[in-house]
Structure formats: structure tokens, C-alpha cells
Design a protein around this motif. Structure first.
Motif, PDB file in Angstrom:
ATOM      1  N   LEU A 168       2.468  30.940  30.048  1.00  0.00           N
ATOM      2  CA  LEU A 168       1.542  29.923  29.555  1.00  0.00           C
ATOM      3  C   LEU A 168       1.537  28.697  30.457  1.00  0.00           C
ATOM      4  CD1 LEU A 168      -0.450  29.020  27.373  1.00  0.00           C
ATOM      5  CD2 LEU A 168       1.514  28.221  26.025  1.00  0.00           C
ATOM      6  N   LYS A 169       2.697  28.346  30.981  1.00  0.00           N
ATOM      7  CA  LYS A 169       2.792  27.194  31.879  1.00  0.00           C
ATOM      8  C   LYS A 169       1.888  27.382  33.100  1.00  0.00           C
ATOM      9  CE  LYS A 169       6.190  24.259  34.149  1.00  0.00           C
ATOM     10  NZ  LYS A 169       7.609  24.053  34.438  1.00  0.00           N
ATOM     11  N   TYR A 170       1.846  28.586  33.643  1.00  0.00           N
ATOM     12  CA  TYR A 170       0.973  28.865  34.787  1.00  0.00           C
ATOM     13  C   TYR A 170      -0.503  28.729  34.409  1.00  0.00           C
ATOM     14  CZ  TYR A 170       4.631  30.325  37.982  1.00  0.00           C
ATOM     15  OH  TYR A 170       5.714  30.323  38.820  1.00  0.00           O
ATOM     16  N   TRP A 171      -0.873  29.240  33.245  1.00  0.00           N
ATOM     17  CA  TRP A 171      -2.276  29.175  32.839  1.00  0.00           C
ATOM     18  C   TRP A 171      -2.684  27.748  32.464  1.00  0.00           C
ATOM     19  CZ3 TRP A 171      -3.771  32.834  35.380  1.00  0.00           C
ATOM     20  CH2 TRP A 171      -3.235  34.106  35.317  1.00  0.00           C
ATOM     21  N   VAL A 172      -1.768  26.965  31.934  1.00  0.00           N
ATOM     22  CA  VAL A 172      -2.057  25.548  31.659  1.00  0.00           C
ATOM     23  C   VAL A 172      -2.273  24.812  32.973  1.00  0.00           C
ATOM     24  CG1 VAL A 172      -1.021  23.392  30.811  1.00  0.00           C
ATOM     25  CG2 VAL A 172      -0.939  25.459  29.401  1.00  0.00           C
ATOM     26  N   SER A 173      -1.468  25.153  33.972  1.00  0.00           N
ATOM     27  CA  SER A 173      -1.638  24.558  35.303  1.00  0.00           C
ATOM     28  C   SER A 173      -3.004  24.915  35.877  1.00  0.00           C
ATOM     29  CB  SER A 173      -0.525  25.041  36.235  1.00  0.00           C
ATOM     30  OG  SER A 173      -0.701  24.533  37.522  1.00  0.00           O
ATOM     31  N   LEU A 174      -3.419  26.157  35.688  1.00  0.00           N
ATOM     32  CA  LEU A 174      -4.743  26.573  36.154  1.00  0.00           C
ATOM     33  C   LEU A 174      -5.832  25.811  35.403  1.00  0.00           C
ATOM     34  CD1 LEU A 174      -6.445  28.481  37.949  1.00  0.00           C
ATOM     35  CD2 LEU A 174      -6.441  30.087  36.034  1.00  0.00           C
ATOM     36  N   ALA A 175      -5.653  25.602  34.111  1.00  0.00           N
ATOM     37  CA  ALA A 175      -6.647  24.857  33.322  1.00  0.00           C
ATOM     38  C   ALA A 175      -6.816  23.440  33.867  1.00  0.00           C
ATOM     39  CB  ALA A 175      -6.237  24.821  31.850  1.00  0.00           C
ATOM     40  N   LYS A 176      -5.716  22.812  34.266  1.00  0.00           N
ATOM     41  CA  LYS A 176      -5.792  21.472  34.844  1.00  0.00           C
ATOM     42  C   LYS A 176      -6.519  21.497  36.183  1.00  0.00           C
ATOM     43  CE  LYS A 176      -1.689  19.803  32.481  1.00  0.00           C
ATOM     44  NZ  LYS A 176      -0.266  19.486  32.586  1.00  0.00           N
ATOM     45  N   ALA A 177      -6.248  22.515  36.987  1.00  0.00           N
ATOM     46  CA  ALA A 177      -6.925  22.647  38.282  1.00  0.00           C
ATOM     47  C   ALA A 177      -8.421  22.869  38.082  1.00  0.00           C
ATOM     48  CB  ALA A 177      -6.315  23.794  39.083  1.00  0.00           C
ATOM     49  N   ILE A 178      -8.792  23.621  37.060  1.00  0.00           N
ATOM     50  CA  ILE A 178     -10.206  23.862  36.763  1.00  0.00           C
ATOM     51  C   ILE A 178     -10.906  22.554  36.422  1.00  0.00           C
ATOM     52  CG2 ILE A 178     -11.769  24.914  35.066  1.00  0.00           C
ATOM     53  CD1 ILE A 178      -9.784  27.329  35.028  1.00  0.00           C
ATOM     54  N   LYS A 179     -10.256  21.716  35.626  1.00  0.00           N
ATOM     55  CA  LYS A 179     -10.857  20.429  35.252  1.00  0.00           C
ATOM     56  C   LYS A 179     -11.087  19.538  36.466  1.00  0.00           C
ATOM     57  CE  LYS A 179      -9.367  20.135  30.506  1.00  0.00           C
ATOM     58  NZ  LYS A 179      -8.660  19.429  29.482  1.00  0.00           N
ATOM     59  N   GLU A 180     -10.220  19.668  37.467  1.00  0.00           N
ATOM     60  CA  GLU A 180     -10.326  18.827  38.660  1.00  0.00           C
ATOM     61  C   GLU A 180     -11.184  19.452  39.752  1.00  0.00           C
ATOM     62  OE1 GLU A 180      -6.213  18.275  39.659  1.00  0.00           O
ATOM     63  OE2 GLU A 180      -5.842  17.032  37.882  1.00  0.00           O
ATOM     64  N   TRP A 181     -11.710  20.649  39.511  1.00  0.00           N
ATOM     65  CA  TRP A 181     -12.463  21.376  40.536  1.00  0.00           C
ATOM     66  C   TRP A 181     -13.676  20.588  41.010  1.00  0.00           C
ATOM     67  CZ3 TRP A 181     -17.517  23.078  40.781  1.00  0.00           C
ATOM     68  CH2 TRP A 181     -17.815  23.939  41.841  1.00  0.00           C
ATOM     69  N   GLU A 182     -13.850  20.586  42.320  1.00  0.00           N
ATOM     70  CA  GLU A 182     -15.049  20.050  42.959  1.00  0.00           C
ATOM     71  C   GLU A 182     -15.415  20.997  44.085  1.00  0.00           C
ATOM     72  OE1 GLU A 182     -14.855  15.959  44.193  1.00  0.00           O
ATOM     73  OE2 GLU A 182     -13.686  15.403  42.423  1.00  0.00           O
ATOM     74  N   PRO A 183     -16.705  21.239  44.308  1.00  0.00           N
ATOM     75  CA  PRO A 183     -17.105  22.181  45.348  1.00  0.00           C
ATOM     76  C   PRO A 183     -16.544  21.778  46.713  1.00  0.00           C
ATOM     77  CG  PRO A 183     -19.027  21.303  44.171  1.00  0.00           C
ATOM     78  CD  PRO A 183     -17.826  20.604  43.655  1.00  0.00           C
ATOM     79  N   GLY A 184     -15.965  22.763  47.397  1.00  0.00           N
ATOM     80  CA  GLY A 184     -15.464  22.533  48.756  1.00  0.00           C
ATOM     81  C   GLY A 184     -14.120  21.833  48.827  1.00  0.00           C
TER      82      GLY A 184
END
Length: 191
Positions: A168-184
Motif C-alpha cells: 500500500l505504501k508503494y501505491w500511495v506513493s504512486l498516487a502522490k506522483a499522479i497528483k503532481e504529474w505534468e506533461p514532460g
């Protein structure tokens, strides 16, 4: 050891701070979010430094209590933090220690490969719709793990719960990265 000053006694878990929500005071997986939030707000109204008299000592004590209540509330309402708290207080397993988490993760190399693959997908997407798709898949994964954690804690399977918590810790980390996503932009996962 946690300390809650107004009661002049030490507490061993955050659950003890919310006696209306958790009458037994013992760690449990199931949380009623609205009930917990109401009790938290009631307790903050009593202990927040802004609500206490102007004396320095009262404000300091209130600030300490308010801070502890805040940390406890945010831990118990969040599935990852709650699971980590249960494992630490009940079994002495601190998943915030990197070597403990890594040893559990090494048992499941396929998970690490899956996380890295999805991380790579996130870096390569060019539009918000694709990011939204990755986000929805990740939310489902996290909900599925939370469901499995509930079964583990109900059945006393703490070994499986610890593995699921690391996942779950890995997927929560991915969720945070998704929120910060910007193209390129480079996507950074923090574990």
C-alpha cells in the motif's frame, strides 16, 4: 510512549485518545470516519491553544495536546498510517524503518517490477485522460488492499497485513506522483 497531558497518564496507542469512537482503546482496523472526525473536533475545541486561557502554561499544555490529537486523528483516518500504527503498537514492527520495509519488499520482487512499470507508464503519458486512467486503476488497487487488510486484521494475520501495508505504501506513493504529474516532467516516487 505517547503522553496525553490532561489525563496525567501515558497512552500506548492513538486509539485511547478517542474514547467515544474506540471505547476499548485498543487498535482496530475498522474506523467510522464521521464519528472519528466529530470526536476529534470536539477534543480540539477543548484543547486547542486558541481555546484556552491566555496563561503561557495553559497554552503550552493545550498546544501539546492539540498537536498529539492532530497527529492521532490523521494517523487513524488514513489507511496506510493506521495500518503502520497497528503493526507498530501491537507487534513492534516499524515499517517506517527502511530495512524492515525492504526486507518485506524483497519477498515480492514482482510487486517492485509492477510499480516500476506503472511509474514508467506515468512518465510516458502525454495527456490527462491517460493519467486519469492510471489514477483510477491505482485507486482500485488501494481499495482492494484496504479490503484485504480488513480481513487480515479481523483474522489476526499480521504477517500478511505487514506485506500488504508495504505494498500500500508503494501505491500511495504512486498516487502522490499522479497528483503532481505534468506533461514532460520527470515523475518522482518517494517510498
Amino acid at each position: 510512549m505517547l503522553k496525553f497531558i490532561s489525563s496525567r497518564r501515558s497512552i500506548s496507542t492513538f486509539y485511547e485518545l478517542f474514547p467515544r469512537t474506540f471505547p476499548s482503546g485498543k487498535p482496530q482496523w475498522k474506523v467510522e470516519p464521521l464519528k472519528l472526525r466529530k470526536e476529534y473536533r470536539d477534543l480540539q475545541a477543548q484543547h486547542h491553544p486558541d481555546m484556552l486561557s491566555a496563561t503561557t502554561q495553559s497554552a503550552q499544555v493545550g498546544g501539546d495536546q492539540s498537536s498529539l490529537l492532530n497527529k492521532a486523528y490523521h494517523t487513524l483516518k488514513d489507511p496506510l498510517l493506521r495500518s503502520q500504527h497497528i503493526l507498530k503498537t501491537v507487534h513492534g514492527m516499524d515499517l517506517n524503518q527502511e530495512q524492515v520495509a525492504q526486507s518485506l519488499m524483497q519477498r515480492n520482487p514482482n510487486l517492485l517490477m509492477q510499480v516500476l512499470d506503472i511509474h514508467e507508464q506515468l512518465e510516458e503519458v502525454q495527456n490527462e485522460q491517460d493519467v486519469h486512467t492510471i489514477e483510477q486503476e491505482n485507486k482500485k488497487r488501494m481499495k482492494d488492499i484496504e479490503f484485504e487488510l480488513a480481513k487480515c486484521y479481523e483474522g489476526g494475520n499480521f504477517e500478511k497485513a505487514s506485506n500488504l501495508t508495504v505494498e500500500l505504501k508503494y501505491w500511495v506513493s504512486l498516487a502522490k506522483a499522479i497528483k503532481e504529474w505534468e506533461p514532460g516532467q520527470q515523475v518522482t516516487l518517494k517510498h
